[in-house]
Design a protein around this motif. Structure first.
Motif, PDB file in Angstrom:
ATOM      1  N   SER A 247       0.865  -1.179   0.000  1.00 61.06           N
ATOM      2  CA  SER A 247       0.000   0.000   0.000  1.00 61.06           C
ATOM      3  C   SER A 247       0.898   1.224   0.000  1.00 61.06           C
ATOM      4  CB  SER A 247      -0.915   0.000   1.230  1.00 61.06           C
ATOM      5  OG  SER A 247      -1.713   1.170   1.259  1.00 61.06           O
ATOM      6  N   ALA A 248       1.054   1.838  -1.177  1.00 57.16           N
ATOM      7  CA  ALA A 248       1.927   3.001  -1.336  1.00 57.16           C
ATOM      8  C   ALA A 248       1.323   3.911  -2.390  1.00 57.16           C
ATOM      9  CB  ALA A 248       3.338   2.564  -1.742  1.00 57.16           C
ATOM     10  N   PRO A 249       1.637   5.201  -2.363  1.00 55.34           N
ATOM     11  CA  PRO A 249       1.059   6.133  -3.334  1.00 55.34           C
ATOM     12  C   PRO A 249       1.371   5.726  -4.767  1.00 55.34           C
ATOM     13  CG  PRO A 249       2.161   7.329  -1.574  1.00 55.34           C
ATOM     14  CD  PRO A 249       2.512   5.889  -1.399  1.00 55.34           C
ATOM     15  N   GLY A 250       0.331   5.509  -5.562  1.00 53.42           N
ATOM     16  CA  GLY A 250       0.507   5.234  -6.977  1.00 53.42           C
ATOM     17  C   GLY A 250       1.075   3.876  -7.313  1.00 53.42           C
ATOM     18  N   PHE A 251       1.193   2.967  -6.334  1.00 53.45           N
ATOM     19  CA  PHE A 251       1.786   1.659  -6.616  1.00 53.45           C
ATOM     20  C   PHE A 251       0.724   0.725  -7.177  1.00 53.45           C
ATOM     21  CE2 PHE A 251       3.118  -2.648  -5.674  1.00 53.45           C
ATOM     22  CZ  PHE A 251       4.450  -2.641  -6.047  1.00 53.45           C
ATOM     23  N   ASP A 252       1.044   0.068  -8.290  1.00 52.88           N
ATOM     24  CA  ASP A 252       0.130  -0.877  -8.933  1.00 52.88           C
ATOM     25  C   ASP A 252       0.816  -2.227  -9.007  1.00 52.88           C
ATOM     26  OD1 ASP A 252      -1.745  -2.253 -10.358  1.00 52.88           O
ATOM     27  OD2 ASP A 252      -1.616  -1.044 -12.176  1.00 52.88           O
ATOM     28  N   ALA A 253       0.417  -3.137  -8.123  1.00 49.48           N
ATOM     29  CA  ALA A 253       1.054  -4.453  -8.080  1.00 49.48           C
ATOM     30  C   ALA A 253       0.765  -5.275  -9.324  1.00 49.48           C
ATOM     31  CB  ALA A 253       0.591  -5.213  -6.837  1.00 49.48           C
TER      32      ALA A 253
ATOM     33  N   SER B 111      16.539  10.155   5.254  1.00 52.99           N
ATOM     34  CA  SER B 111      15.716   8.953   5.271  1.00 52.99           C
ATOM     35  C   SER B 111      14.322   9.322   5.760  1.00 52.99           C
ATOM     36  CB  SER B 111      16.322   7.887   6.194  1.00 52.99           C
ATOM     37  OG  SER B 111      17.599   7.483   5.743  1.00 52.99           O
ATOM     38  N   SER B 112      13.325   8.622   5.253  1.00 52.57           N
ATOM     39  CA  SER B 112      11.953   8.870   5.685  1.00 52.57           C
ATOM     40  C   SER B 112      11.194   7.556   5.704  1.00 52.57           C
ATOM     41  CB  SER B 112      11.253   9.879   4.764  1.00 52.57           C
ATOM     42  OG  SER B 112      11.220   9.407   3.433  1.00 52.57           O
ATOM     43  N   SER B 113      10.106   7.542   6.469  1.00 49.49           N
ATOM     44  CA  SER B 113       9.307   6.332   6.623  1.00 49.49           C
ATOM     45  C   SER B 113       7.841   6.647   6.366  1.00 49.49           C
ATOM     46  CB  SER B 113       9.466   5.750   8.034  1.00 49.49           C
ATOM     47  OG  SER B 113      10.809   5.435   8.311  1.00 49.49           O
ATOM     48  N   LEU B 114       7.159   5.713   5.719  1.00 51.20           N
ATOM     49  CA  LEU B 114       5.726   5.799   5.484  1.00 51.20           C
ATOM     50  C   LEU B 114       5.067   4.547   6.048  1.00 51.20           C
ATOM     51  CD1 LEU B 114       5.673   6.946   1.722  1.00 51.20           C
ATOM     52  CD2 LEU B 114       5.595   8.406   3.742  1.00 51.20           C
ATOM     53  N   LEU B 115       3.848   4.699   6.520  1.00 47.57           N
ATOM     54  CA  LEU B 115       3.042   3.568   6.966  1.00 47.57           C
ATOM     55  C   LEU B 115       1.795   3.529   6.106  1.00 47.57           C
ATOM     56  CD1 LEU B 115       2.639   1.256   8.996  1.00 47.57           C
ATOM     57  CD2 LEU B 115       1.434   2.882  10.475  1.00 47.57           C
ATOM     58  N   ASN B 116       1.669   2.486   5.299  1.00 51.33           N
ATOM     59  CA  ASN B 116       0.557   2.356   4.356  1.00 51.33           C
ATOM     60  C   ASN B 116       0.459   3.571   3.436  1.00 51.33           C
ATOM     61  OD1 ASN B 116      -0.223  -0.141   5.506  1.00 51.33           O
ATOM     62  ND2 ASN B 116      -1.384   0.939   7.092  1.00 51.33           N
ATOM     63  N   GLY B 117       1.623   4.130   3.079  1.00 53.75           N
ATOM     64  CA  GLY B 117       1.664   5.243   2.138  1.00 53.75           C
ATOM     65  C   GLY B 117       1.484   6.612   2.744  1.00 53.75           C
ATOM     66  N   SER B 118       1.219   6.710   4.053  1.00 55.69           N
ATOM     67  CA  SER B 118       1.038   8.002   4.714  1.00 55.69           C
ATOM     68  C   SER B 118       2.257   8.321   5.566  1.00 55.69           C
ATOM     69  CB  SER B 118      -0.217   7.988   5.595  1.00 55.69           C
ATOM     70  OG  SER B 118      -1.385   7.879   4.814  1.00 55.69           O
ATOM     71  N   PRO B 119       2.552   9.620   5.766  1.00 54.62           N
ATOM     72  CA  PRO B 119       3.722   9.994   6.575  1.00 54.62           C
ATOM     73  C   PRO B 119       3.649   9.391   7.968  1.00 54.62           C
ATOM     74  CG  PRO B 119       2.836  11.909   5.421  1.00 54.62           C
ATOM     75  CD  PRO B 119       1.851  10.801   5.216  1.00 54.62           C
TER      76      PRO B 119
ATOM     77  N   ASN C   8       8.553   2.133   3.055  1.00 52.67           N
ATOM     78  CA  ASN C   8       7.094   2.080   3.186  1.00 52.67           C
ATOM     79  C   ASN C   8       6.694   0.735   3.776  1.00 52.67           C
ATOM     80  OD1 ASN C   8       4.320   3.349   2.255  1.00 52.67           O
ATOM     81  ND2 ASN C   8       4.249   1.179   1.743  1.00 52.67           N
ATOM     82  N   LEU C   9       6.103   0.780   4.965  1.00 52.05           N
ATOM     83  CA  LEU C   9       5.598  -0.431   5.604  1.00 52.05           C
ATOM     84  C   LEU C   9       4.110  -0.571   5.315  1.00 52.05           C
ATOM     85  CD1 LEU C   9       7.264  -0.307   9.141  1.00 52.05           C
ATOM     86  CD2 LEU C   9       8.134  -1.344   7.045  1.00 52.05           C
ATOM     87  N   THR C  10       3.702  -1.772   4.968  1.00 52.97           N
ATOM     88  CA  THR C  10       2.291  -2.064   4.731  1.00 52.97           C
ATOM     89  C   THR C  10       1.828  -3.080   5.759  1.00 52.97           C
ATOM     90  OG1 THR C  10       2.518  -1.657   2.351  1.00 52.97           O
ATOM     91  CG2 THR C  10       0.601  -2.916   3.080  1.00 52.97           C
ATOM     92  N   THR C  11       0.867  -2.688   6.576  1.00 53.07           N
ATOM     93  CA  THR C  11       0.311  -3.631   7.541  1.00 53.07           C
ATOM     94  C   THR C  11      -0.710  -4.526   6.852  1.00 53.07           C
ATOM     95  OG1 THR C  11      -1.365  -2.007   8.186  1.00 53.07           O
ATOM     96  CG2 THR C  11       0.655  -2.069   9.482  1.00 53.07           C
ATOM     97  N   LEU C  12      -0.932  -5.687   7.420  1.00 53.56           N
ATOM     98  CA  LEU C  12      -1.923  -6.597   6.865  1.00 53.56           C
ATOM     99  C   LEU C  12      -3.308  -5.966   6.960  1.00 53.56           C
ATOM    100  CD1 LEU C  12      -0.719  -9.947   8.479  1.00 53.56           C
ATOM    101  CD2 LEU C  12      -0.434  -9.258   6.097  1.00 53.56           C
ATOM    102  N   ALA C  13      -4.035  -5.946   5.851  1.00 58.51           N
ATOM    103  CA  ALA C  13      -5.413  -5.456   5.884  1.00 58.51           C
ATOM    104  C   ALA C  13      -6.343  -6.573   6.347  1.00 58.51           C
ATOM    105  CB  ALA C  13      -5.833  -4.946   4.506  1.00 58.51           C
ATOM    106  N   VAL C  14      -6.255  -7.706   5.678  1.00 57.32           N
ATOM    107  CA  VAL C  14      -7.055  -8.880   6.028  1.00 57.32           C
ATOM    108  C   VAL C  14      -6.105 -10.070   6.096  1.00 57.32           C
ATOM    109  CG1 VAL C  14      -8.937 -10.396   5.362  1.00 57.32           C
ATOM    110  CG2 VAL C  14      -9.097  -7.938   4.896  1.00 57.32           C
ATOM    111  N   PRO C  15      -5.818 -10.590   7.286  1.00 54.47           N
ATOM    112  CA  PRO C  15      -4.899 -11.735   7.379  1.00 54.47           C
ATOM    113  C   PRO C  15      -5.413 -12.924   6.574  1.00 54.47           C
ATOM    114  CG  PRO C  15      -5.361 -10.801   9.551  1.00 54.47           C
ATOM    115  CD  PRO C  15      -6.322 -10.168   8.600  1.00 54.47           C
ATOM    116  N   LYS C  16      -4.497 -13.643   5.948  1.00 54.92           N
ATOM    117  CA  LYS C  16      -4.891 -14.825   5.184  1.00 54.92           C
ATOM    118  C   LYS C  16      -5.441 -15.904   6.099  1.00 54.92           C
ATOM    119  CE  LYS C  16      -1.470 -14.033   1.539  1.00 54.92           C
ATOM    120  NZ  LYS C  16      -0.273 -14.569   0.840  1.00 54.92           N
ATOM    121  N   GLU C  17      -4.919 -15.966   7.317  1.00 55.00           N
ATOM    122  CA  GLU C  17      -5.420 -16.919   8.295  1.00 55.00           C
ATOM    123  C   GLU C  17      -5.266 -16.309   9.681  1.00 55.00           C
ATOM    124  OE1 GLU C  17      -1.303 -19.534   8.658  1.00 55.00           O
ATOM    125  OE2 GLU C  17      -3.027 -20.334   7.567  1.00 55.00           O
ATOM    126  N   SER C  18      -6.091 -16.761  10.601  1.00 54.37           N
ATOM    127  CA  SER C  18      -6.045 -16.227  11.954  1.00 54.37           C
ATOM    128  C   SER C  18      -4.781 -16.682  12.664  1.00 54.37           C
ATOM    129  CB  SER C  18      -7.275 -16.692  12.736  1.00 54.37           C
ATOM    130  OG  SER C  18      -8.457 -16.245  12.117  1.00 54.37           O
TER     131      SER C  18
END
Length: 687
Positions: free
Chosen positions: A56-62, A130-138, A182-192
């Motif tokens: 999850s990053a600005p303008g990123f298309d997987a 250096s800078s860090s983003l979380l899910n594309g936000s500062p 850019n760190l992306t946290t899990l939105a929906v875990p694949k398994e509990s």
């Protein structure tokens, strides 16, 4: 050398944590028959089994790499998806590192280094670049005097991916030097999952060794003050305007809990405990997910340092101290994230809490120092730096065929409180064979400081992209807008203890240890005061030095408005390019309460172009070339004419309002050879 011993580590995996739908037994489909291979036909290289990397990053298309034809089976999908120079750790990659936090996992990426307590730098260029983003936000730092956030607070179990981009593209903020994480946290875990862990660490330089400590408050071991360090009301009311506080007021300050340094020959071991969990389920046509993590840690570090200072061109020492200081760092962190997936759309709401406290006791001694009388001097410091970050952000990623919309908004509040920064300086009296502190300022003094910092950051971003269908090769155009507003207020109040007549207090009070020196008895009666006015009674008073060495208070603001346009596509077969331009306008100002120490204002706008070309010239081989223009703005602390203590270097710093924006030109060339699955050889030059 440090030796770390695992105290407890438990992973709970149970069918009780799995949605009932997942328990249904489904017969495996019968695999289709495989025709016999024709020995006269050569097989084309096939792509290795791919990983579904959540970014999850600005303008990123997987999905951008799906229609790109490349030579070679080993080039990862994420590398196919963008011409930029990126490194991506998927959740599987992170798990394979065996690290418990994302800072440790990122050390496996070339060009990354971890400094201090989990601060990760790109290309080794330090905090400024250096800078860090979380899910594309500062992602602001819980230490408002730094730019980067300690990434060791993020357990690997809740991170979906970590993307490191080392070349600038215009969809990212214009303040770009070494790179962005850019760190992306899990939105929906694949398994509990539910994971509980803990550690007990032995540091051979600190654990069970000599160090310094002081009492403080009842919950210091958890990093929270219980009122012992509350700033007195009279200081809050008159700290900016009152020149001298009387003895009765000075006696109200907390004394022994913040002044008495103790020797500890058995510094405790370091410990940490953490818990993380995730669950997902279906509700109608929506897949919902929840992730959560919490951790608490307590660690000690003792340093034995030589601190020297010179103002002489020939290098003659002005001061030469041997210092021993013990840092007790306590961290409490929590994260809760909610996510929803429906169709090709994804929404996530992430909430982060970081509480990071450093409790420090310090002793230093020297025979070479300012106002030297050839007598040995002993200096003592006790400090409490309490930092807190609360961050909430909402992200929506929507895809409608060839058209994509990304929306992001976030709010963050950071605080830094440092009450009761105490300092004592004693001089050794060779005649009496004891240390003396008459509070006369000539190597004999006592000071106390109170500082508070509060900052709010609002940011929002919208990114639009459209894949043009009229071309035979994939071409994507994108545009976006970014806004951020940071507001800071910082106050530092400095005071010195002196006798009511600015003289020296007599013995025996001047030979007392710090807590007795500033006891009520000493403050009120260490020296005779002939006054008959009750408010003027007492010996020791508190003299205000707040505006003597810098502004006691400053307000700062930085507002950024930016827009960009970018095009990405395949120029000819095997050659991809991204080119774009960003216009970014920033208005930054610092205002102070001092007529002597003035603030500043920077109002600048910049056109920031960037271009990257990737040539897949041979099987599993690529050449990349990049050029861009970026900027680096001075931070508030670098502009503000206010003293602050950096506890890492144990030095005092002062801002410079004359600083201006830096303009950077960046160039890079890189050769990549992916000679095996998850294996590569890279040669690069960066300017």
């Amino acid at each position: 050398m440090k030796q770390k011993l695992a105290f407890a580590s438990l992973l709970i995996a149970s069918t009780m944590l799995v949605s009932p739908e997942a328990l249904a037994q489904v017969a495996a489909p019968t695999p289709p028959s495989v025709p016999a291979a024709d020995p006269n036909t050569s097989a084309e290289p096939t792509q290795d089994e791919t990983q579904d990397v959540e970014v999850s990053a600005p303008g990123f298309d997987a999905d951008a790499g799906e229609e790109i034809v490349v030579l070679g089976r080993h080039i990862p999908d994420v590398v196919r998806a963008t011409p930029q120079i990126v490194s991506v750790l998927s959740s599987e990659d992170i798990a394979r590192t065996g690290e418990g936090d994302i800072a440790g996992a990122l050390t496996r990426v070339s060009g990354m280094s971890v400094v201090g307590n989990g601060f990760v730098f790109v290309r080794g260029l330090g905090d400024r670049y250096s800078s860090s983003l979380l899910n594309g936000s500062p992602l602001p730092s819980p230490e408002p005097l730094r730019r980067t956030v300690p990434l060791d607070i993020f357990p690997t179990s809740i991170v979906g991916s970590a993307l490191v981009q080392k070349t600038y593209s215009v969809n990212y903020p214009g303040e770009f030097g070494g790179g962005v994480i850019n760190l992306t946290t899990l939105a929906v875990p694949k398994e509990s999952f539910l994971q509980v862990g803990g550690s007990l660490a032995y540091d051979s330089a600190t654990t069970n060794q000599f160090g310094y400590v002081y009492d403080g408050g009842r919950l210091d071991s958890l990093g929270y003050d219980t009122g012992e360090r509350d700033v007195p009301d009279f200081i809050r009311a008159g700290g900016l305007t009152t020149n001298v506080f009387n003895s009765a007021q000075a006696a109200q300050l907390t004394n022994a809990e913040t002044t008495l340094v103790l020797q500890n020959n058995n510094i405790p071991a370091n410990w940490n405990g953490e818990l993380s969990a995730g669950h997902s389920f279906d509700l109608g046509g929506v897949r919902l997910g929840l992730i959560a993590s919490a951790s608490l840690g307590n660690s000690f570090r003792t340093r034995d340092a030589i601190q020297q200072e010179s103002d002489d061109a020939a290098g003659a020492l002005r001061s030469d101290f041997r210092t021993v200081l013990t840092d007790n760092r306590i961290t409490a962190n929590g994260l809760i994230g909610l996510g929803a997936e429906f169709g090709e759309h994804r929404i996530r709401w992430t909430n982060l809490y970081i509480h990071d406290t450093l409790k420090q006791a310090r002793m230093g001694t020297a025979t070479v120092y300012n106002n030297n009388t050839a007598d040995r001097v002993l200096q003592q410091n006790t400090n409490w730096f309490e930092r807190q970050l609360i961050d909430t952000q909402l992200t929506g990623e929507f895809k409608f065929g060839d058209f994509s919309v990304d929306l992001r908004g976030s709010y963050a509040n950071t605080k830094r409180n440092a009450p009761y920064e105490r300092f004592f300086s004693y001089r050794f009296d060779s005649v009496r064979g004891a240390y003396v502190n008459s509070l006369n300022g000539l190597g004999e003094s006592a000071t106390v400081a109170f500082s508070e910092l509060d900052e709010n950051l609002w940011s929002g971003q919208a990114d639009l992209s459209y894949r043009l269908p009229m071309f035979s090769t994939p071409v994507t155009v994108s545009a976006g807008y970014f806004y951020s507003d940071a507001q800071r207020t910082s106050t530092r109040l400095d005071f010195r203890y002196r006798s009511f007549d600015n003289g020296s207090i007599p013995s025996p009070a001047s030979y007392l240890r710090p807590d007795y020196l500033l006891s009520i008895d000493s403050i009120m009666g260490a020296c005779p005061n002939p006054t008959t006015v009750t408010a003027e009674a007492g010996c020791i008073r508190l003299f205000n030095l707040s505006n003597a060495q810098g502004a006691a208070q400053y307000d700062a603001s930085l507002k950024i408005n930016a827009g960009y346009a970018q095009i990405e596509g395949e120029i000819v077969k095997g050659v991809r390019a991204t080119a774009g331009v960003r216009y970014e306008k920033g208005v930054e100002f610092v205002t102070t309460n001092s007529a002597l120490f003035q603030g500043t204002q920077l109002d600048n706008g910049y056109w920031l172009p960037a271009a990257t070309v990737t040539w897949n010239f041979a099987t599993d081989m690529q050449l990349r070339a990049h050029a861009s223009k970026t900027i680096a703005r001075p931070q508030f602390r670098e502009l503000a004419p206010q003293v602050y203590r950096d506890f890492e270097s144990d030095r005092l710093f002062f801002g410079n309002p004359q600083l201006i924006d830096s303009k950077l030109l960046n160039f890079e060339g890189r050769y990549e050879w992916f000679f095996g699955r998850n294996q590569r050889f890279t040669a690069a030059g960066f300017y």
